[in-house]
Design a protein around this motif. Sequence first.
Motif, mmCIF file in Angstrom:
data_model
loop_
_atom_site.group_PDB
_atom_site.id
_atom_site.type_symbol
_atom_site.label_atom_id
_atom_site.label_comp_id
_atom_site.label_asym_id
_atom_site.label_seq_id
_atom_site.Cartn_x
_atom_site.Cartn_y
_atom_site.Cartn_z
ATOM 1 N N ILE A 31 0.938 -1.139 -0.062
ATOM 2 C CA ILE A 31 0.144 -0.004 -0.054
ATOM 3 C C ILE A 31 0.862 1.189 0.023
ATOM 4 O O ILE A 31 0.560 2.342 -0.727
ATOM 5 C CB ILE A 31 -1.177 -0.065 1.304
ATOM 6 N N GLN A 32 1.914 1.498 0.737
ATOM 7 C CA GLN A 32 2.951 2.307 0.886
ATOM 8 C C GLN A 32 3.502 2.571 -0.667
ATOM 9 O O GLN A 32 3.509 3.786 -1.163
ATOM 10 C CB GLN A 32 3.824 1.936 1.800
ATOM 11 N N THR A 33 4.353 1.657 -0.877
ATOM 12 C CA THR A 33 4.845 1.776 -2.343
ATOM 13 C C THR A 33 4.044 2.110 -3.601
ATOM 14 O O THR A 33 4.314 2.883 -4.320
ATOM 15 C CB THR A 33 5.799 0.561 -2.578
ATOM 16 N N GLY A 34 2.748 1.404 -3.443
ATOM 17 C CA GLY A 34 1.956 1.496 -4.574
ATOM 18 C C GLY A 34 1.375 3.099 -4.464
ATOM 19 O O GLY A 34 1.178 3.703 -5.554
ATOM 20 N N THR A 35 1.002 3.618 -3.395
ATOM 21 C CA THR A 35 0.498 4.835 -3.288
ATOM 22 C C THR A 35 1.495 6.026 -3.426
ATOM 23 O O THR A 35 1.169 7.136 -4.057
ATOM 24 C CB THR A 35 -0.194 5.203 -1.890
ATOM 25 N N GLN A 36 2.888 5.658 -3.085
ATOM 26 C CA GLN A 36 3.847 6.631 -3.654
ATOM 27 C C GLN A 36 4.118 6.631 -5.198
ATOM 28 O O GLN A 36 4.383 7.635 -5.668
ATOM 29 C CB GLN A 36 5.186 5.964 -2.652
ATOM 30 N N SER A 37 4.139 5.523 -5.547
ATOM 31 C CA SER A 37 4.137 5.223 -7.233
ATOM 32 C C SER A 37 2.748 6.184 -7.895
ATOM 33 O O SER A 37 3.213 7.110 -8.665
ATOM 34 C CB SER A 37 4.072 3.814 -7.845
ATOM 35 N N ALA A 38 1.746 6.071 -7.276
ATOM 36 C CA ALA A 38 0.549 6.859 -7.551
ATOM 37 C C ALA A 38 0.838 8.387 -7.485
ATOM 38 O O ALA A 38 0.404 9.169 -8.546
ATOM 39 C CB ALA A 38 -0.659 6.582 -6.942
ATOM 40 N N ALA A 39 1.194 8.712 -6.422
ATOM 41 C CA ALA A 39 1.691 10.104 -6.107
ATOM 42 C C ALA A 39 2.599 11.068 -7.317
ATOM 43 O O ALA A 39 2.398 11.802 -7.793
ATOM 44 C CB ALA A 39 2.307 10.332 -4.779
ATOM 45 N N ARG A 40 3.451 10.025 -7.538
ATOM 46 C CA ARG A 40 4.628 10.237 -8.398
ATOM 47 C C ARG A 40 3.853 10.492 -9.820
ATOM 48 O O ARG A 40 4.416 11.315 -10.654
ATOM 49 C CB ARG A 40 5.688 9.362 -8.568
ATOM 50 N N GLY A 41 3.068 9.887 -10.181
ATOM 51 C CA GLY A 41 2.183 9.759 -11.503
ATOM 52 C C GLY A 41 1.107 10.915 -11.548
ATOM 53 O O GLY A 41 0.502 10.880 -12.704
ATOM 54 N N GLY A 42 0.987 11.550 -10.567
ATOM 55 C CA GLY A 42 -0.052 12.720 -10.400
ATOM 56 C C GLY A 42 -1.321 12.180 -9.876
ATOM 57 O O GLY A 42 -2.176 13.167 -9.855
ATOM 58 N N PHE A 43 -1.382 11.095 -9.332
ATOM 59 C CA PHE A 43 -2.956 10.567 -8.967
ATOM 60 C C PHE A 43 -3.037 10.842 -7.358
ATOM 61 O O PHE A 43 -2.409 10.850 -6.635
ATOM 62 C CB PHE A 43 -2.839 9.076 -8.986
ATOM 63 N N THR A 44 -4.248 11.383 -6.936
ATOM 64 C CA THR A 44 -4.637 11.612 -5.755
ATOM 65 C C THR A 44 -5.751 10.731 -5.323
ATOM 66 O O THR A 44 -5.872 10.653 -3.923
ATOM 67 C CB THR A 44 -5.333 12.998 -5.842
ATOM 68 N N THR A 45 -6.335 10.066 -6.038
ATOM 69 C CA THR A 45 -7.502 9.004 -5.579
ATOM 70 C C THR A 45 -7.036 7.602 -6.586
ATOM 71 O O THR A 45 -7.324 7.824 -7.754
ATOM 72 C CB THR A 45 -8.714 9.438 -5.878
#
Length: 427
Positions: A73-87
């Motif tokens: 959950i931590q690495t996946g959401t860090q990846s999402a944040a780097r991609g510009g995703f907020t949800t």
Amino acid sequence: MKTKLTNAKCLTSSNELENCEVLIEDGKIRQVAPKVTEEVDQLLDAKNNLVAPGLIDVHIHLREPGGEYKETIQTGTQSAARGGFTTVCSMPNTNPVPDSEASLGKLLQKIEEDAVIRVLPYASITKGLKGEERSDIKALFDQGAFAFTDDGVGIQTANQMLQAMKEAAACGAAIVAHCEDNSLVYAGVTHDGEVSKRLNLPGIPSLSESVQIARDVLLAEAADCHYHVCHVSTKESVRVIRDAKKAGIKVTGEVSPHHLILNETDVTENDANFKMNPPLRGKDDQEALIEGLLDGTLDFIATDHAPHGEEEKANGFLGAPFGIVGLETAFPLLYTHLVQKNVLSLSELLDRMTKKPADVFGLPYGTMEEGAPADLTIIDLEKTAKIDKYQFASKGRNTPFHGWEVTGLPVMTIVNGEVVFEEKVHA
């Protein structure tokens, strides 16, 4: 706490960029204007880059619990944040499956502890994703499940799907489907077409997807249920969804970046970084998907981010699992290959990655209106770089796009007014 985002560019209704500033207070957008004059506690500098609503992805795999070596959950959401995703919305093919109040409760707690962006988890339609005993849809929805899916496998019996749709409709939940008739898959590993013949691999016919969608739209009509189709990949599927929408059936659909940018001719060797389900189809399918996205048959874009271990993906098409990662590459790939090539406008691309998914699922995100959550993505539309899988925040390195040059990179991501990713400039 008041924050001002300054030196930003906003996209106008005429698809032009103009100077703007954004006032954020208590996690909400309070004002978007050419100039914000109010005194604030904090300044954020957008450095003359585009500010857009935070990107939304309703189809990702976080692998936790049970597959932490692939992703957490931590690495996946860090990846999402780097991609510009907020949800993002996480699929339930984990171990254990979120198919009970106990397992969903533990997942929600872990998300609360470890996620750096907003995660809305799915629960499964059936216990253990086995297609047999249904999960308690009402109880799970009341507890906080985003929607219901057995993603990764299709629901094989019509009655099972019908009953699930009726239960979901009764509580206002959506049924989200990976459409695949197992009797038509024939142990395939790639599209049944030119590439399967050239590489001598068993193929997956387009019919395995489209026939199940055709069945399900009629079931959705009977149940009066919101039915959403995952990762549409074939021209026949687009036609079925288009016809169902014309008939007034509550059906929506998504398409993944890789199906918009690639087709089977891009698979030149037995490289499982090109192995995903559904597979890369023919050029005519790719064209139908783009047309469907443009005319609204396909409502929005979702990545189907599916991380795997490098050793697993080294086993070729016959031995490797399906799936590629996509959170960190989605926007720049789509901007480079659709917007810069005049297939979509920038506003159309952003709409299909923000407002459209929010509208389809009734989420209060995806806009920059006053009072909306301050979920924002800052994108440098001039920045060009080569995709480097070894620099991903995700644990997954399984991408067919390694080494591709792209333009338009997210450089800052803000969730509820808090900066969760900021590109570090190296001296």
